[in-house]
Write a protein that holds these residues in place. Structure first.
Motif, PDB file in Angstrom:
ATOM      1  N   LEU B  11       0.406  -1.605  -0.236  1.00 57.58           N
ATOM      2  CA  LEU B  11      -0.204   0.054  -0.081  1.00 57.58           C
ATOM      3  C   LEU B  11       1.278   1.484  -0.461  1.00 57.58           C
ATOM      4  O   LEU B  11       0.796   2.606  -0.583  1.00 57.58           O
ATOM      5  CB  LEU B  11      -0.644   0.252   0.867  1.00 57.58           C
ATOM      6  CG  LEU B  11      -2.156  -0.495   0.856  1.00 57.58           C
ATOM      7  CD1 LEU B  11      -2.721  -0.834   2.540  1.00 57.58           C
ATOM      8  CD2 LEU B  11      -2.525  -0.249   0.497  1.00 57.58           C
ATOM      9  N   GLU B  12       1.922   0.878   0.825  1.00 57.43           N
ATOM     10  CA  GLU B  12       2.420   2.361   0.788  1.00 57.43           C
ATOM     11  C   GLU B  12       3.715   3.388  -0.423  1.00 57.43           C
ATOM     12  O   GLU B  12       4.031   4.046  -0.122  1.00 57.43           O
ATOM     13  CB  GLU B  12       3.605   2.343   2.096  1.00 57.43           C
ATOM     14  CG  GLU B  12       2.192   2.884   3.923  1.00 57.43           C
ATOM     15  CD  GLU B  12       3.760   1.520   4.815  1.00 57.43           C
ATOM     16  OE1 GLU B  12       5.325   1.745   4.476  1.00 57.43           O
ATOM     17  OE2 GLU B  12       2.831   2.171   6.100  1.00 57.43           O
ATOM     18  N   ARG B  13       3.613   1.304  -1.504  1.00 58.24           N
ATOM     19  CA  ARG B  13       5.254   1.601  -2.187  1.00 58.24           C
ATOM     20  C   ARG B  13       4.171   1.808  -3.487  1.00 58.24           C
ATOM     21  O   ARG B  13       4.838   1.825  -4.510  1.00 58.24           O
ATOM     22  CB  ARG B  13       5.661   0.980  -1.952  1.00 58.24           C
ATOM     23  CG  ARG B  13       6.474   0.783  -1.262  1.00 58.24           C
ATOM     24  CD  ARG B  13       7.055   2.347  -0.584  1.00 58.24           C
ATOM     25  NE  ARG B  13       7.810   2.656  -1.826  1.00 58.24           N
ATOM     26  CZ  ARG B  13       9.140   3.112  -2.114  1.00 58.24           C
ATOM     27  NH1 ARG B  13       9.939   2.605  -0.984  1.00 58.24           N
ATOM     28  NH2 ARG B  13      10.309   3.778  -2.704  1.00 58.24           N
ATOM     29  N   GLY B  14       2.581   1.774  -3.778  1.00 55.57           N
ATOM     30  CA  GLY B  14       1.866   1.835  -4.793  1.00 55.57           C
ATOM     31  C   GLY B  14       2.133   0.844  -5.600  1.00 55.57           C
ATOM     32  O   GLY B  14       1.465   0.921  -6.348  1.00 55.57           O
ATOM     33  N   LEU B  17      -4.051  -0.580  -3.546  1.00 55.27           N
ATOM     34  CA  LEU B  17      -5.375   0.097  -2.833  1.00 55.27           C
ATOM     35  C   LEU B  17      -6.211  -0.665  -3.082  1.00 55.27           C
ATOM     36  O   LEU B  17      -7.248  -1.270  -3.947  1.00 55.27           O
ATOM     37  CB  LEU B  17      -4.746   1.295  -3.371  1.00 55.27           C
ATOM     38  CG  LEU B  17      -5.165   1.544  -4.417  1.00 55.27           C
ATOM     39  CD1 LEU B  17      -5.365   3.531  -3.989  1.00 55.27           C
ATOM     40  CD2 LEU B  17      -4.522   1.031  -5.735  1.00 55.27           C
ATOM     41  N   TRP B  31      -9.694  -5.182  -5.254  1.00 55.46           N
ATOM     42  CA  TRP B  31      -8.528  -4.025  -5.123  1.00 55.46           C
ATOM     43  C   TRP B  31      -8.880  -3.534  -6.430  1.00 55.46           C
ATOM     44  O   TRP B  31      -8.181  -4.515  -7.375  1.00 55.46           O
ATOM     45  CB  TRP B  31      -7.507  -4.738  -4.439  1.00 55.46           C
ATOM     46  CG  TRP B  31      -7.840  -5.670  -2.971  1.00 55.46           C
ATOM     47  CD1 TRP B  31      -8.827  -5.734  -2.407  1.00 55.46           C
ATOM     48  CD2 TRP B  31      -7.072  -4.365  -1.964  1.00 55.46           C
ATOM     49  NE1 TRP B  31      -8.774  -6.077  -0.987  1.00 55.46           N
ATOM     50  CE2 TRP B  31      -7.907  -5.306  -0.715  1.00 55.46           C
ATOM     51  CE3 TRP B  31      -6.052  -3.945  -1.882  1.00 55.46           C
ATOM     52  CZ2 TRP B  31      -7.257  -4.946   0.475  1.00 55.46           C
ATOM     53  CZ3 TRP B  31      -5.499  -3.773  -0.446  1.00 55.46           C
ATOM     54  CH2 TRP B  31      -6.043  -4.235   0.837  1.00 55.46           C
ATOM     55  N   ASP B  32      -7.237  -2.695  -7.201  1.00 51.96           N
ATOM     56  CA  ASP B  32      -7.159  -1.986  -7.758  1.00 51.96           C
ATOM     57  C   ASP B  32      -5.449  -2.625  -7.909  1.00 51.96           C
ATOM     58  O   ASP B  32      -4.981  -2.117  -6.698  1.00 51.96           O
ATOM     59  CB  ASP B  32      -7.264  -0.780  -7.688  1.00 51.96           C
ATOM     60  CG  ASP B  32      -8.406  -0.131  -8.456  1.00 51.96           C
ATOM     61  OD1 ASP B  32      -9.629  -1.105  -8.297  1.00 51.96           O
ATOM     62  OD2 ASP B  32      -9.138   0.901  -7.988  1.00 51.96           O
ATOM     63  N   TYR B  33      -5.120  -2.170  -8.783  1.00 49.75           N
ATOM     64  CA  TYR B  33      -3.183  -2.119  -8.531  1.00 49.75           C
ATOM     65  C   TYR B  33      -2.903  -0.367  -8.876  1.00 49.75           C
ATOM     66  O   TYR B  33      -3.130  -0.300 -10.275  1.00 49.75           O
ATOM     67  CB  TYR B  33      -2.496  -2.929 -10.077  1.00 49.75           C
ATOM     68  CG  TYR B  33      -2.888  -4.417  -9.787  1.00 49.75           C
ATOM     69  CD1 TYR B  33      -2.165  -5.404  -9.285  1.00 49.75           C
ATOM     70  CD2 TYR B  33      -3.628  -5.319 -10.130  1.00 49.75           C
ATOM     71  CE1 TYR B  33      -1.835  -6.390  -9.382  1.00 49.75           C
ATOM     72  CE2 TYR B  33      -4.442  -6.813 -10.440  1.00 49.75           C
ATOM     73  CZ  TYR B  33      -3.089  -7.162  -9.364  1.00 49.75           C
ATOM     74  OH  TYR B  33      -3.249  -8.771  -8.650  1.00 49.75           O
ATOM     75  N   GLY B  34      -1.864  -0.552  -7.959  1.00 45.34           N
ATOM     76  CA  GLY B  34      -1.204   0.794  -8.683  1.00 45.34           C
ATOM     77  C   GLY B  34      -0.236   0.656  -9.353  1.00 45.34           C
ATOM     78  O   GLY B  34      -0.017  -0.585  -9.883  1.00 45.34           O
ATOM     79  N   PRO B  35       0.876   1.674  -9.964  1.00 48.99           N
ATOM     80  CA  PRO B  35       1.651   1.648 -11.157  1.00 48.99           C
ATOM     81  C   PRO B  35       2.802   0.389 -10.512  1.00 48.99           C
ATOM     82  O   PRO B  35       3.046  -0.485 -11.509  1.00 48.99           O
ATOM     83  CB  PRO B  35       2.271   3.289 -11.176  1.00 48.99           C
ATOM     84  CG  PRO B  35       1.947   4.281  -9.986  1.00 48.99           C
ATOM     85  CD  PRO B  35       0.980   3.256  -9.334  1.00 48.99           C
ATOM     86  N   LEU B  36       3.236   0.112  -9.720  1.00 44.75           N
ATOM     87  CA  LEU B  36       3.861  -0.605  -9.382  1.00 44.75           C
ATOM     88  C   LEU B  36       3.499  -2.253  -9.522  1.00 44.75           C
ATOM     89  O   LEU B  36       3.972  -2.464 -10.126  1.00 44.75           O
ATOM     90  CB  LEU B  36       4.927  -0.843  -7.460  1.00 44.75           C
ATOM     91  CG  LEU B  36       6.353   0.316  -8.049  1.00 44.75           C
ATOM     92  CD1 LEU B  36       6.197   1.615  -8.191  1.00 44.75           C
ATOM     93  CD2 LEU B  36       7.076  -0.169  -7.263  1.00 44.75           C
ATOM     94  N   VAL B  38       1.161  -2.849 -11.405  1.00 47.14           N
ATOM     95  CA  VAL B  38       0.873  -2.959 -13.031  1.00 47.14           C
ATOM     96  C   VAL B  38       1.823  -3.603 -13.224  1.00 47.14           C
ATOM     97  O   VAL B  38       1.873  -4.429 -14.070  1.00 47.14           O
ATOM     98  CB  VAL B  38       0.446  -2.019 -13.488  1.00 47.14           C
ATOM     99  CG1 VAL B  38      -0.150  -1.738 -14.966  1.00 47.14           C
ATOM    100  CG2 VAL B  38      -1.302  -1.049 -12.947  1.00 47.14           C
ATOM    101  N   LYS B  41       3.094  -7.245 -12.581  1.00 46.53           N
ATOM    102  CA  LYS B  41       2.002  -8.232 -13.332  1.00 46.53           C
ATOM    103  C   LYS B  41       1.622  -7.998 -14.922  1.00 46.53           C
ATOM    104  O   LYS B  41       1.880  -9.296 -15.316  1.00 46.53           O
ATOM    105  CB  LYS B  41       0.388  -7.513 -13.021  1.00 46.53           C
ATOM    106  CG  LYS B  41      -1.073  -8.504 -13.672  1.00 46.53           C
ATOM    107  CD  LYS B  41      -2.621  -8.030 -12.813  1.00 46.53           C
ATOM    108  CE  LYS B  41      -2.681  -6.068 -13.162  1.00 46.53           C
ATOM    109  NZ  LYS B  41      -3.348  -6.342 -14.183  1.00 46.53           N
ATOM    110  N   ASN B  42       2.405  -6.575 -15.181  1.00 46.48           N
ATOM    111  CA  ASN B  42       2.584  -6.669 -16.979  1.00 46.48           C
ATOM    112  C   ASN B  42       3.899  -8.086 -16.897  1.00 46.48           C
ATOM    113  O   ASN B  42       3.678  -8.909 -17.807  1.00 46.48           O
ATOM    114  CB  ASN B  42       2.851  -5.617 -17.362  1.00 46.48           C
ATOM    115  CG  ASN B  42       1.034  -5.123 -17.488  1.00 46.48           C
ATOM    116  OD1 ASN B  42       0.701  -5.314 -17.472  1.00 46.48           O
ATOM    117  ND2 ASN B  42       1.683  -3.481 -17.318  1.00 46.48           N
ATOM    118  N   PHE B 420      13.351   5.018 -12.829  1.00 47.09           N
ATOM    119  CA  PHE B 420      12.935   5.966 -12.800  1.00 47.09           C
ATOM    120  C   PHE B 420      14.757   6.860 -11.557  1.00 47.09           C
ATOM    121  O   PHE B 420      15.542   6.235 -11.505  1.00 47.09           O
ATOM    122  CB  PHE B 420      12.889   5.083 -11.059  1.00 47.09           C
ATOM    123  CG  PHE B 420      11.999   6.085  -9.368  1.00 47.09           C
ATOM    124  CD1 PHE B 420      10.816   6.753  -9.881  1.00 47.09           C
ATOM    125  CD2 PHE B 420      12.840   6.328  -8.741  1.00 47.09           C
ATOM    126  CE1 PHE B 420      10.408   7.648  -9.079  1.00 47.09           C
ATOM    127  CE2 PHE B 420      12.749   7.043  -7.610  1.00 47.09           C
ATOM    128  CZ  PHE B 420      11.119   8.171  -7.672  1.00 47.09           C
TER     129      PHE B 420
END
Lengths: 486, 486
Positions: B11-14, B17, B31-36, B38, B41-42, B420
């Protein structure tokens, strides 16, 4: 080739197929992707990631498709995402009222016309049921969201009609944990659902479809303080500002003349156009069409549709909307969650500029723009990096150890490339089959291979063959496949 | 770290959520996937494509999630995909009856027990509402599919509870147009939906979730004529045939001893295990557990769950079911479409062996197995090719032109790598932040860079730094990132 012919080709070669087609109750507006369609779509989405998401440091999410009722109270969909419909009092055929009147009278009928006025138009034009000649009942509104009930108590929820709602509700947490600063774009590729009254033309109007949406959050006072614009200001945009009339103009000039509201919007229109160039769309057959007040969504202060010309006429691929603070203030009000963020030393409720892309339509348009019929050859001239099958591997003939040698190469490269082994039919016929599905390169194992460990690489577009060493094959393919060009 | 701590890190690192969390009516089990998330998973799905789909020449599809009623008449879900539930007569709390009894008595209660017997167990054990102490009403059945109504006439349709149904209905056309021969595997990655009574533990029991399913179609008379098996016969499988007792045994021996029914099934269990090795799962903490007759689905003639050990205990990642001809004969009967295909000179109704993978759970398990806490360092030791962020780019300090030089490198590599840029905080702190999200390599621009155009590449696992020329940087990263290893 026209739309019907292209769809037939797609069906015959495994790009797509009608969903649940074996059943009598198969539903209109639902299509499945076959293996070539999946591969093409995946590569298209990867290109979108490369040239939009990564280039612009966007925050990509993947949100749920079922969302609770409150989301759509806030977004306005529950109250307003409706089409006017009428049913025949005799045979019960149900149609969209505005389209029905439009077809019968030839006049453009805004869907937002009140029910009463639509009723009047139906009776004054004596419009009857095209099926049985019966009279129509009164016009009523039909909400286009699919409702689902969650859990044993049946809590009200909906399939999202646009992916962006996931972005808006995820914005507060992700803005914080991803240490974002304004302006920042969020992106999402995923499914949306609309309960269309009469879905048409396979990929053009689907009830279940893929969107790739980008929502740019920005401080409305700073939409012109946008440094990235400088790098793209000389790019030419094709703008249709007033009906069909087209102007080709640089982004900088479009800003000066007031055609575009600010640098931020101009920048995103340019990079969107560049993305489609890299995807192989013929952008000379595209335009950004400015929407009139009667066309644009009620929350949009300015709106452009990115459209392309196809055998079906101009079709919209991307809706580019300045949504103002409509979304965040709506969600903030209903959720009672503060959606402002710090920009410099001020709390700001960000405005949103959106690029809402229809993925299925985009793929159709790329196929149509890539298709060349050249004598007996039908060639899908996909960009090599978009091709569903990247490499064909063929033995010249099926004897003398050539198939074994070709299979060995195929086994070696197939983990790193989408490869296809084929030994059936003449070599010319095998090349044609690969042309037709857009395979950019074919490797042929011939007698010389057995002597000197070389193979030929045949280029789909030039039909020329180069001879390369097997030991250098992967590198040669890599270089040919991943040279990105507009 | 245990489950709760890991979820907090995510949760804290995206990584993820709770979906629609800003709303009071946010629903459990979404639950949704944040950028990390996604990105991870990809990459996971790409690896699945590489080591299962492409390796085995599978036919991949992407089918619709909404399917018509007939599909689920044929599949048996409409009649039988039900959980037993009870509601409190006082406060209306609704629970799964079998789980409730299990928790109160400590006994294992099969969900297929008739309602009457469940009622008896509730009253004989005097089980009351855990919320208000009230009495429960009678046990009833709750269908776990989400129903939707399509079009203005409201045609009955459902969100698919498993992706494989799309494969079965698409099989006839695609087998033909893709010129398939038995045995052939079809594959699909996509969403499925189950209206769980009480979803739990975020990624473990979701109402909307990702599956990656593989359905192998084969001639049941030839399941032992399977040449590909030879290449994997010496691979070791960890089999739990009888409860918790574990046997480590080669695939060939497992066949000989009759633990596995045929070569085809043995082959797919091996390549599944190999896939998870490449994905970075600790397969020494995995097993194929043979399901007893009371556990396995009614259509399955033999069934193994691929399970892994986590802080939550053993969790199932993949259900491996021999489904016989249950699916194709069911669809054939209801659709009246002949589903037999030609195998040699005989018409055959194919049997199906399935590898039904839970993607969200797999990702959780990989995260937990990759996590190492080493003094003050928390490190996600993802395989480099799975890491959501592949490269960190840092200037050593924020002066003397180092940030400019670092940004230039970042701009250049970010189209080809998930990169990054970070300049905030000490260099040690920046390395730690990258360790925590599993970034395998960090590039640091220092004073020497300005002199000789070299940078350091720091390895997450060894913490060693190599110095490389900027001109050779992309190649150096490519080599380090895409060396696949079990």
């Amino acid at each position: 080739m026209n739309y019907e012919q292209i769809i037939r080709l797609m069906l015959e070669r495994g790009f797509l197929l009608p969903s649940s087609e074996i059943y009598a109750d198969a539903l209109a507006g639902f299509w499945d992707y076959g293996p070539l369609g999946v591969a093409l779509k995946n590569k298209y989405v990867e290109l979108w990631r490369r040239y939009l998401v990564r280039r612009d440091n966007m925050v990509e999410i993947d949100g749920c498709q079922i969302m609770p009722k409150s989301v759509f109270v806030a977004s306005g969909h529950l109250a307003g995402f409706e089409d006017p419909i009428v049913s025949c009092t005799k045979c019960n055929l149900t149609l969209r009222a505005d389209r029905l009147i439009q077809e019968k009278t030839g006049k453009i009928i805004p869907e937002r016309l009140p029910n009463q006025e639509l009723d009047n138009l139906i009776s004054s034009n004596d419009i009857r049921c095209p099926n049985c000649g019966g009279n129509f009942g009164n016009v009523r509104r039909f909400n286009m969201m699919f409702k689902v009930n969650v859990g044993p108590s049946g809590e009200e929820a909906y399939l999202r009609p646009e992916t962006c709602q996931s972005i808006f509700v995820d914005f507060p947490r992700l803005f914080k944990v991803m240490r974002c600063k304004l302006p920042v774009a969020f992106a999402q590729y995923g499914k949306s659902f609309r309960n269309e009254i009469s879905p048409r033309q396979s990929l053009m109007r689907l009830r279940e479809f893929y969107q790739a949406e980008i929502e740019v959050f920005f401080n409305p006072d700073k939409a012109n303080e946008f440094e990235k614009f400088d790098a793209v200001k000389s790019e030419v945009l094709r703008l249709a500002l007033d009906g069909e009339k087209l102007e080709e103009i640089t982004a900088a000039e479009a800003l000066e003349k007031g055609y575009l509201p600010n640098k931020l919007i101009a920048y995103y229109l340019v990079i969107l156009k560049q993305f489609y160039q890299y995807a192989g769309l013929d952008v000379k057959r595209s335009r950004f069409r400015k929407l009139g007040d009667d066309e644009k969504a009620f929350y949009a202060s300015s709106a452009f549709d990115f459209e392309v010309e196809t055998s079906l006429g101009w079709i919209e691929l991307v809706a580019c909307n300045h949504r103002g603070d409509y979304d965040l203030s709506g969600h903030s009000k209903v959720s009672k969650k503060d959606m402002t963020v710090l920009d410099g030393d001020r709390d700001v409720l960000p405005n949103v500029f959106e690029l809402s892309m229809g993925v299925d339509r985009s793929i159709y348009a790329i196929i149509e723009h890539s298709l060349v019929v050249d004598g007996e050859r039908t060639v899908l001239r996909f960009k090599p990096y978009l091709a569903p099958i990247q490499v064909g591997v063929f033995p010249l003939v099926t004897r003398d150890g050539l198939p074994e040698a070709a299979k060995q190469i195929y086994s070696k490269i197939k983990l790193n490339f989408e490869a296809f082994y084929d030994e059936s039919g003449s070599i010319g016929r095998r090349y044609r089959r690969m042309d037709e599905i857009g395979t950019p390169f074919c490797i042929t194992v011939d007698y010389q291979t057995l002597e000197d460990n070389t193979v030929t690489i045949r280029d789909r577009d030039t039909m020329k063959q180069d001879r390369v060493k097997i030991s250098e094959l992967e590198q040669a393919l890599q270089r040919r496949l991943f040279t990105y060009s507009p």
